[in-house]
Design a protein around this motif. Sequence first.
Motif, PDB file in Angstrom:
ATOM      1  N   THR A 109       0.760  -1.078   0.133  1.00  0.00           N
ATOM      2  CA  THR A 109       0.102   0.030   0.101  1.00  0.00           C
ATOM      3  C   THR A 109       0.849   1.284   0.185  1.00  0.00           C
ATOM      4  OG1 THR A 109      -1.843  -1.122   1.001  1.00  0.00           O
ATOM      5  CG2 THR A 109      -1.805   1.413   1.257  1.00  0.00           C
ATOM      6  N   THR A 110       1.889   1.462   1.032  1.00  0.00           N
ATOM      7  CA  THR A 110       2.728   2.395   0.777  1.00  0.00           C
ATOM      8  C   THR A 110       3.802   2.706  -0.268  1.00  0.00           C
ATOM      9  OG1 THR A 110       4.038   1.261   2.439  1.00  0.00           O
ATOM     10  CG2 THR A 110       2.339   2.847   3.391  1.00  0.00           C
ATOM     11  N   HIS A 111       3.925   1.705  -1.154  1.00  0.00           N
ATOM     12  CA  HIS A 111       4.828   1.731  -2.073  1.00  0.00           C
ATOM     13  C   HIS A 111       4.349   1.650  -3.384  1.00  0.00           C
ATOM     14  CE1 HIS A 111       7.402   1.414   1.200  1.00  0.00           C
ATOM     15  NE2 HIS A 111       8.310   1.693   0.903  1.00  0.00           N
ATOM     16  N   TRP A 112       3.609   0.371  -3.662  1.00  0.00           N
ATOM     17  CA  TRP A 112       3.018   0.211  -5.027  1.00  0.00           C
ATOM     18  C   TRP A 112       1.641  -0.466  -4.683  1.00  0.00           C
ATOM     19  CZ3 TRP A 112       7.743  -1.895  -3.569  1.00  0.00           C
ATOM     20  CH2 TRP A 112       8.872  -1.195  -4.021  1.00  0.00           C
ATOM     21  N   ASP A 113       0.640   0.432  -4.670  1.00  0.00           N
ATOM     22  CA  ASP A 113      -0.923   0.330  -4.218  1.00  0.00           C
ATOM     23  C   ASP A 113      -1.501  -0.495  -5.342  1.00  0.00           C
ATOM     24  OD1 ASP A 113      -2.959  -0.160  -2.779  1.00  0.00           O
ATOM     25  OD2 ASP A 113      -3.627   1.997  -2.838  1.00  0.00           O
ATOM     26  N   ASN A 114      -1.140  -1.574  -5.922  1.00  0.00           N
ATOM     27  CA  ASN A 114      -1.671  -2.290  -7.185  1.00  0.00           C
ATOM     28  C   ASN A 114      -3.024  -2.951  -6.609  1.00  0.00           C
ATOM     29  OD1 ASN A 114      -0.081  -2.000  -9.479  1.00  0.00           O
ATOM     30  ND2 ASN A 114       1.708  -3.001  -8.350  1.00  0.00           N
ATOM     31  N   THR A 115      -4.041  -3.054  -7.492  1.00  0.00           N
ATOM     32  CA  THR A 115      -5.197  -3.783  -7.386  1.00  0.00           C
ATOM     33  C   THR A 115      -5.237  -4.793  -8.530  1.00  0.00           C
ATOM     34  OG1 THR A 115      -6.210  -2.399  -9.273  1.00  0.00           O
ATOM     35  CG2 THR A 115      -5.852  -1.573  -6.822  1.00  0.00           C
ATOM     36  N   PRO A 116      -6.158  -5.593  -8.476  1.00  0.00           N
ATOM     37  CA  PRO A 116      -6.408  -6.613  -9.499  1.00  0.00           C
ATOM     38  C   PRO A 116      -6.538  -6.073 -10.968  1.00  0.00           C
ATOM     39  CG  PRO A 116      -7.645  -7.664  -7.330  1.00  0.00           C
ATOM     40  CD  PRO A 116      -7.157  -6.024  -7.178  1.00  0.00           C
ATOM     41  N   THR A 117      -7.074  -5.156 -11.002  1.00  0.00           N
ATOM     42  CA  THR A 117      -7.459  -4.067 -12.187  1.00  0.00           C
ATOM     43  C   THR A 117      -5.917  -3.420 -12.633  1.00  0.00           C
ATOM     44  OG1 THR A 117      -9.807  -3.370 -11.600  1.00  0.00           O
ATOM     45  CG2 THR A 117      -8.759  -2.333 -13.314  1.00  0.00           C
ATOM     46  N   SER A 118      -5.129  -3.050 -11.905  1.00  0.00           N
ATOM     47  CA  SER A 118      -3.884  -2.410 -12.510  1.00  0.00           C
ATOM     48  C   SER A 118      -3.285  -3.615 -12.949  1.00  0.00           C
ATOM     49  CB  SER A 118      -3.318  -1.479 -11.280  1.00  0.00           C
ATOM     50  OG  SER A 118      -2.842  -2.354 -10.376  1.00  0.00           O
ATOM     51  N   ILE A 119      -3.169  -4.775 -12.213  1.00  0.00           N
ATOM     52  CA  ILE A 119      -2.218  -5.777 -12.579  1.00  0.00           C
ATOM     53  C   ILE A 119      -2.856  -6.664 -13.905  1.00  0.00           C
ATOM     54  CG2 ILE A 119      -1.283  -8.127 -11.785  1.00  0.00           C
ATOM     55  CD1 ILE A 119      -1.478  -6.980  -8.848  1.00  0.00           C
ATOM     56  N   LYS A 120      -4.038  -6.616 -13.935  1.00  0.00           N
ATOM     57  CA  LYS A 120      -4.641  -7.438 -15.118  1.00  0.00           C
ATOM     58  C   LYS A 120      -4.245  -6.274 -16.199  1.00  0.00           C
ATOM     59  CE  LYS A 120      -8.650  -9.247 -17.465  1.00  0.00           C
ATOM     60  NZ  LYS A 120      -8.562  -8.595 -18.825  1.00  0.00           N
ATOM     61  N   THR A 121      -4.400  -5.164 -16.225  1.00  0.00           N
ATOM     62  CA  THR A 121      -4.088  -4.064 -17.318  1.00  0.00           C
ATOM     63  C   THR A 121      -2.639  -4.210 -17.718  1.00  0.00           C
ATOM     64  OG1 THR A 121      -5.732  -2.547 -16.581  1.00  0.00           O
ATOM     65  CG2 THR A 121      -4.089  -1.734 -18.085  1.00  0.00           C
ATOM     66  N   ALA A 122      -1.841  -4.318 -16.752  1.00  0.00           N
ATOM     67  CA  ALA A 122      -0.339  -4.539 -17.002  1.00  0.00           C
ATOM     68  C   ALA A 122      -0.214  -5.763 -17.829  1.00  0.00           C
ATOM     69  CB  ALA A 122       0.640  -4.331 -15.859  1.00  0.00           C
ATOM     70  N   PHE A 123      -0.807  -6.897 -17.271  1.00  0.00           N
ATOM     71  CA  PHE A 123      -0.596  -8.147 -17.817  1.00  0.00           C
ATOM     72  C   PHE A 123      -1.186  -8.082 -19.321  1.00  0.00           C
ATOM     73  CE2 PHE A 123      -2.141 -12.329 -18.767  1.00  0.00           C
ATOM     74  CZ  PHE A 123      -0.962 -13.121 -18.666  1.00  0.00           C
ATOM     75  N   ASP A 124      -2.259  -7.454 -19.569  1.00  0.00           N
ATOM     76  CA  ASP A 124      -2.577  -7.333 -20.745  1.00  0.00           C
ATOM     77  C   ASP A 124      -1.791  -6.785 -21.829  1.00  0.00           C
ATOM     78  OD1 ASP A 124      -4.958  -8.641 -20.260  1.00  0.00           O
ATOM     79  OD2 ASP A 124      -6.066  -6.940 -19.997  1.00  0.00           O
ATOM     80  N   ILE A 125      -1.184  -5.848 -21.411  1.00  0.00           N
ATOM     81  CA  ILE A 125      -0.360  -4.847 -22.317  1.00  0.00           C
ATOM     82  C   ILE A 125       0.864  -5.888 -22.595  1.00  0.00           C
ATOM     83  CG2 ILE A 125       1.429  -3.301 -22.243  1.00  0.00           C
ATOM     84  CD1 ILE A 125      -0.655  -1.658 -20.698  1.00  0.00           C
ATOM     85  N   ALA A 126       1.554  -6.532 -21.724  1.00  0.00           N
ATOM     86  CA  ALA A 126       2.530  -7.420 -21.544  1.00  0.00           C
ATOM     87  C   ALA A 126       2.224  -8.438 -22.762  1.00  0.00           C
ATOM     88  CB  ALA A 126       3.295  -7.891 -20.286  1.00  0.00           C
TER      89      ALA A 126
END
Length: 245
Positions: free
Chosen positions: A63-80
């Motif tokens: 949370t205090t460094h990389w406040d990722n969510t399932p949505t942000s991770i899926k978006t990055a995965f789709d790009i990759a």
Amino acid sequence: MLSLFKSKYYLKDLLPDDYVDIHNHLLPGIDDGSKTLEQTNILITQMKELNIHSAIATPHTYTTHWDNTPTSIKTAFDIATESAANQSFLKGYASEYMLDISLIERLKQELLLCIHENYVLIEFPLFSRPMNLYDMLFEIKIKDYKIIIAHPERYLYFHNSMRKYEKLKEYGVYFQLNLLALTGYYGKDVQKIAERLLENDLYDFTGTDIHNEGHIQQFTSNPILLSKKNKIADLLQKNSIFNTL
């Protein structure tokens, strides 16, 4: 097959043909790993050259460094995985969750992203033992998650006693070795603890924890302790349970 006559072994020599990496930071732009899609492409190409068969992406959620969510991770995965080459290598995504009170709150609101089935990757702070460590682990366990502790050899507050590691294992968690620890990348103290945990059969799985090209170079530049090569080779095979996608 391993040669009987080699005087030095490197991590690359021991990786099995079906090795699946369950801890890495390959997704672009969402944590301290790859910063761009171009870097992601380079890292994946070089991992393939190491004979790594596939990977499940595990960016940080902290949370205090990389406040990722399932949505942000899926978006990055789709790009990759827009390219076919990356799509065949990246078999899925999960996260490396920091164990803290915000994670316990997150448990109440959403399902955690798992490596496979209900296996979830959890990290501790490197330098200070979490308060209420076992209480927080209990909160995760009662949600029916199987907890994999990322790189236990790196937690300095456990280094003075093998019993601390044994107690943690008795609580029903799994240990994931950071392979780079065996090369001395994190320092001699971490390397010695990793070798002791390996010798005492306390590890269950392995991961590369690759963030950058410098990490990849360790697989071919720094030899591992010759006397541990068979135990390392056996441990690497245990990741095969995740090679189902």
